[in-house]
Design an enzyme around this catalytic site. Structure first.
Site, PDB file in Angstrom:
ATOM      1  N   LYS A 283      29.342  40.531  45.673  1.00 13.85           N
ATOM      2  CA  LYS A 283      29.837  40.797  44.314  1.00 13.85           C
ATOM      3  C   LYS A 283      28.710  40.478  43.347  1.00 13.85           C
ATOM      4  CE  LYS A 283      33.673  42.089  42.263  1.00 13.85           C
ATOM      5  NZ  LYS A 283      34.792  42.869  42.820  1.00 13.85           N
TER       6      LYS A 283
ATOM      7  N   ASP B 198      33.837  47.204  38.746  1.00 13.57           N
ATOM      8  CA  ASP B 198      34.906  46.192  38.680  1.00 13.57           C
ATOM      9  C   ASP B 198      35.237  46.101  37.184  1.00 13.57           C
ATOM     10  OD1 ASP B 198      36.275  44.000  40.540  1.00 13.57           O
ATOM     11  OD2 ASP B 198      35.839  42.976  38.672  1.00 13.57           O
TER      12      ASP B 198
HETATM   13  P1  NDP Z   1      39.006  47.485  33.926  1.00 12.30           P
HETATM   14  O1  NDP Z   1      37.852  46.918  33.212  1.00 12.30           O
HETATM   15  O2  NDP Z   1      39.118  48.950  34.093  1.00 12.30           O
HETATM   16  O3  NDP Z   1      40.376  46.970  33.278  1.00 12.30           O
HETATM   17  C1  NDP Z   1      40.658  45.613  33.182  1.00 12.30           C
HETATM   18  C2  NDP Z   1      41.961  45.439  32.445  1.00 12.30           C
HETATM   19  O4  NDP Z   1      42.355  44.061  32.519  1.00 12.30           O
HETATM   20  C3  NDP Z   1      41.855  45.777  30.973  1.00 12.30           C
HETATM   21  O5  NDP Z   1      43.096  46.230  30.533  1.00 12.30           O
HETATM   22  C4  NDP Z   1      41.500  44.423  30.359  1.00 12.30           C
HETATM   23  O6  NDP Z   1      41.842  44.309  28.996  1.00 12.30           O
HETATM   24  C5  NDP Z   1      42.335  43.491  31.193  1.00 12.30           C
HETATM   25  N1  NDP Z   1      41.666  42.171  31.273  1.00 12.30           N
HETATM   26  C6  NDP Z   1      40.496  41.881  31.892  1.00 12.30           C
HETATM   27  N2  NDP Z   1      40.183  40.590  31.743  1.00 12.30           N
HETATM   28  C7  NDP Z   1      41.177  40.051  31.034  1.00 12.30           C
HETATM   29  C8  NDP Z   1      41.430  38.750  30.562  1.00 12.30           C
HETATM   30  N3  NDP Z   1      40.592  37.726  30.832  1.00 12.30           N
HETATM   31  N4  NDP Z   1      42.578  38.550  29.863  1.00 12.30           N
HETATM   32  C9  NDP Z   1      43.449  39.574  29.634  1.00 12.30           C
HETATM   33  N5  NDP Z   1      43.240  40.834  30.052  1.00 12.30           N
HETATM   34  C10 NDP Z   1      42.136  41.072  30.738  1.00 12.30           C
HETATM   35  O7  NDP Z   1      38.992  46.762  35.363  1.00 12.30           O
HETATM   36  P2  NDP Z   1      39.729  47.182  36.712  1.00 12.30           P
HETATM   37  O8  NDP Z   1      41.009  47.858  36.421  1.00 12.30           O
HETATM   38  O9  NDP Z   1      38.734  47.861  37.564  1.00 12.30           O
HETATM   39  O10 NDP Z   1      39.995  45.760  37.371  1.00 12.30           O
HETATM   40  C11 NDP Z   1      41.203  45.045  37.199  1.00 12.30           C
HETATM   41  C12 NDP Z   1      41.356  44.039  38.328  1.00 12.30           C
HETATM   42  O11 NDP Z   1      41.360  44.740  39.594  1.00 12.30           O
HETATM   43  C13 NDP Z   1      40.236  43.009  38.457  1.00 12.30           C
HETATM   44  O12 NDP Z   1      40.786  41.798  38.961  1.00 12.30           O
HETATM   45  C14 NDP Z   1      39.321  43.600  39.523  1.00 12.30           C
HETATM   46  O13 NDP Z   1      38.537  42.621  40.159  1.00 12.30           O
HETATM   47  C15 NDP Z   1      40.356  44.201  40.449  1.00 12.30           C
HETATM   48  N6  NDP Z   1      39.913  45.249  41.354  1.00 12.30           N
HETATM   49  C16 NDP Z   1      39.273  46.370  40.897  1.00 12.30           C
HETATM   50  C17 NDP Z   1      38.907  47.366  41.785  1.00 12.30           C
HETATM   51  C18 NDP Z   1      38.287  48.643  41.325  1.00 12.30           C
HETATM   52  O14 NDP Z   1      38.044  49.507  42.183  1.00 12.30           O
HETATM   53  N7  NDP Z   1      38.033  48.841  40.055  1.00 12.30           N
HETATM   54  C19 NDP Z   1      39.117  47.226  43.221  1.00 12.30           C
HETATM   55  C20 NDP Z   1      39.867  46.042  43.597  1.00 12.30           C
HETATM   56  C21 NDP Z   1      40.203  45.111  42.680  1.00 12.30           C
HETATM   57  P3  NDP Z   1      40.718  44.603  27.883  1.00 12.30           P
HETATM   58  O15 NDP Z   1      40.535  46.088  27.866  1.00 12.30           O
HETATM   59  O16 NDP Z   1      41.285  44.055  26.623  1.00 12.30           O
HETATM   60  O17 NDP Z   1      39.500  43.866  28.322  1.00 12.30           O
HETATM   61  O1  2IT Z   2      37.196  44.113  44.097  1.00 10.69           O
HETATM   62  C1  2IT Z   2      36.899  45.194  44.639  1.00 10.69           C
HETATM   63  O2  2IT Z   2      37.218  45.457  45.802  1.00 10.69           O
HETATM   64  C2  2IT Z   2      36.139  46.177  43.858  1.00 10.69           C
HETATM   65  N1  2IT Z   2      35.865  45.935  42.682  1.00 10.69           N
HETATM   66  C3  2IT Z   2      35.671  47.450  44.488  1.00 10.69           C
HETATM   67  C4  2IT Z   2      34.383  47.224  45.233  1.00 10.69           C
HETATM   68  C5  2IT Z   2      33.728  48.460  45.790  1.00 10.69           C
HETATM   69  O3  2IT Z   2      32.646  48.272  46.361  1.00 10.69           O
HETATM   70  O4  2IT Z   2      34.256  49.567  45.691  1.00 10.69           O
END
Ligand code: NDP
Ligand code: 2IT
Length: 451
Positions: A125, A165
């Site tokens: 990461k 992420d």
């Molecule tokens: P994005 O940046 O697309 O969206 C994140 C969302 O969560 C936004 O709505 C954001 O609000 C909100 N958010 C983030 N941090 C905070 C905080 N500290 N307090 C309140 N709201 C918060 O990220 P993703 O959708 O990609 O990721 C969301 C989660 O999923 C994370 O935990 C990530 O690690 C996990 N994840 C992502 C993957 C991927 O492929 N993208 C894969 C597996 C897991 P705001 O817009 O106001 O910041």
């Molecule tokens: O937390 C996760 O698994 C991710 N943000 C996706 C990682 C990836 O390599 O696609």
């Protein structure tokens, strides 16, 4: 103290300043306790003590110039945690809260998640404390280029393949990849989540959210239930939340919440396909606040409240929960309120969104609990499929990738369930996923000797 508590205590002593990492280590190692008796070879080779220390941690400075001509400096991280079963693989997070402990927790979890996908990927990461919010496209581009000017020397298609992420989506991946190509003068698959025009895979944007819903459907099927007709709570409104909502709509469920870091929206009539289009446009292109949804559709907005606070305070009835924002969003009180309001299934789209006390509440109340490393593995799984397509220099259709994603989610569910049964706690997906993910990596480490 048990053998495993001793291992945990040693990490606690050395990494006392990294609470999220300690939490992840505690969650994983505690559930690996049953493996100790079955695998004296793991104990002898000290696999448990070795797996909690990253192969390497790369920390670097990221200087860049903002639109006013001022010099800005951020911190960059890449933790290459474990490559026993494949190249390092895992996302990049750009968020002001990013620090060493957060990236270590995410990298540690990624080892087991990636192992569960059935694909050959190690755990890593990275990220930065850079905040893309409020920055111009130009500033984001300059930051990404500065970040890649150091990162490029540590990554490669067989070495380490980053992705997105929080705060890193299609725009950032484009800038990062463009800079990499410029530096190394080779068009290689060094990032996933790329645009379709330059090696990206169909379904990668959808994969994490779709996968979390597929995983929930698998869990529900063990009780002869389906997603259809269920009321669902989703937190966040980013990549994972958006496509969780899309799949829930397609499968006939009713998603009723979304949030961002400023507050929560409740739409009891249900978020439909048209409203979802509005969210996509609002969050991905205009980069606005979710409160605009409440204004447009005239529904309640709760500033400064999380989805889980609102469910507790308003006694909102929900059947399914998809925490999809960030770590530790659900505590014990909120977990209890979820259950009291009718929820019997939690599928974690975010990484470690439930704290250790919340998890205890789920497990003590017979909730179908899909831990992050199983439930959200669809994203990195399709990243793995993107790497396969790039290596073959071929593209699969949407149907092909979606079928493979569904098969992978089924397989993760099955291996977690089987491991939970083998190790004496049938239906505990947390223990099952941790053991199944760990065992493969541990066996590889054992085969390699002491390296
Ligand atoms: P994005 O940046 O697309 O969206 C994140 C969302 O969560 C936004 O709505 C954001 O609000 C909100 N958010 C983030 N941090 C905070 C905080 N500290 N307090 C309140 N709201 C918060 O990220 P993703 O959708 O990609 O990721 C969301 C989660 O999923 C994370 O935990 C990530 O690690 C996990 N994840 C992502 C993957 C991927 O492929 N993208 C894969 C597996 C897991 P705001 O817009 O106001 O910041
Ligand atoms: O937390 C996760 O698994 C991710 N943000 C996706 C990682 C990836 O390599 O696609």
């Amino acid at each position: 103290m048990s053998f495993m508590q001793d291992v945990i205590a040693r990490v606690q002593e050395k990494d006392a300043d990294q609470p999220e990492f300690l939490q992840a280590v505690q969650e994983v190692l505690t559930s690996l306790e049953p493996t100790v008796k079955k695998h004296p070879d793991f104990v002898k080779a000290r696999i448990y003590d070795r797996i909690v220390i990253p192969d390497r941690a790369i920390l670097f400075r990221v200087p860049w110039v903002d639109d006013r001509g001022e010099v800005q400096i951020n911190r960059g991280f890449r933790i290459q945690f474990n490559n026993a079963i494949g190249p390092y693989k895992g996302g990049l997070r750009f968020h002001p809260s990013v620090n060493l402990g957060i990236i270590k927790f995410l990298g540690f979890e990624q080892i087991f998640k990636n192992s569960l996908t059935t694909l050959p990927m190690g755990g890593a990461k990275g990220g930065s404390d850079f905040d893309p919010k409020g920055k111009s496209d130009n500033e984001v581009m300059h930051f990404c280029q500065a970040f890649m000017r150091e990162l490029y020397r540590h990554i490669g298609p067989d070495t380490d393949v980053p992705a997105g992420d929080i705060g890193v989506g299609a725009r950032e991946v484009g800038y990062l990849y463009g800079c990499y190509l410029k530096i190394v003068n080779a068009n290689v698959s060094v990032l996933t989540g790329k645009g379709l025009e330059f090696g990206g895979s169909l379904i990668r944007p959808e994969a994490t959210g779709y996968g979390a819903v597929y995983f929930a459907a698998e869990m529900l099927s063990t009780r002869n239930q389906t997603v259809s007709g269920k009321v669902a709570a989703i937190s966040g409104s980013g990549n994972v939340a958006q496509y969780t909502i899309e799949k829930l709509i397609q499968l006939g469920a009713k998603p009723i919440t979304i949030s961002d870091s400023n507050g929560t929206v409740v739409d009891e009539a249900g978020i439909d396909a048209e409203k979802l289009q509005f969210i996509l446009e609002l969050k991905n292109f205009r980069r606005g606040r979710i409160s605009e949804y409440a204004e447009k559709y005239n529904v309640p907005y709760y500033p400064e409240k999380s989805v889980w606070d609102v469910i507790r305070e308003q006694n909102l009835k929900v059947n399914l929960a998809f925490p999809s924002a960030h770590e530790n969003e659900i505590n014990q009180l909120n977990a209890e309120a979820l259950i009291n309001n009718g929820c019997n299934c939690v599928s974690e789209g975010a990484n470690m969104p439930s704290d250790l006390d919340a998890i205890k509440v789920y497990l003590n109340n017979n909730v179908l609990y899909g831990p992050a490393k199983a439930a959200n593995a669809g994203g990195v799984a399709v990243s793995g499929l993107e790497m396969s397509q790039n290596a073959m220099r071929l593209n699969w259709t949407r149907e092909e990738v979606d079928n493979r994603l569904q098969l992978i989610m089924k397989s993760i569910h099955q291996s977690a369930l089987e491991a939970s049964e083998t190790y004496g706690c049938k239906g505990n997906y947390l223990v099952g996923a941790n053991i199944a993910g760990f065992t493969k990596v541990a066996k590889a480490m054992l085969a390699y000797g002491i390296v």
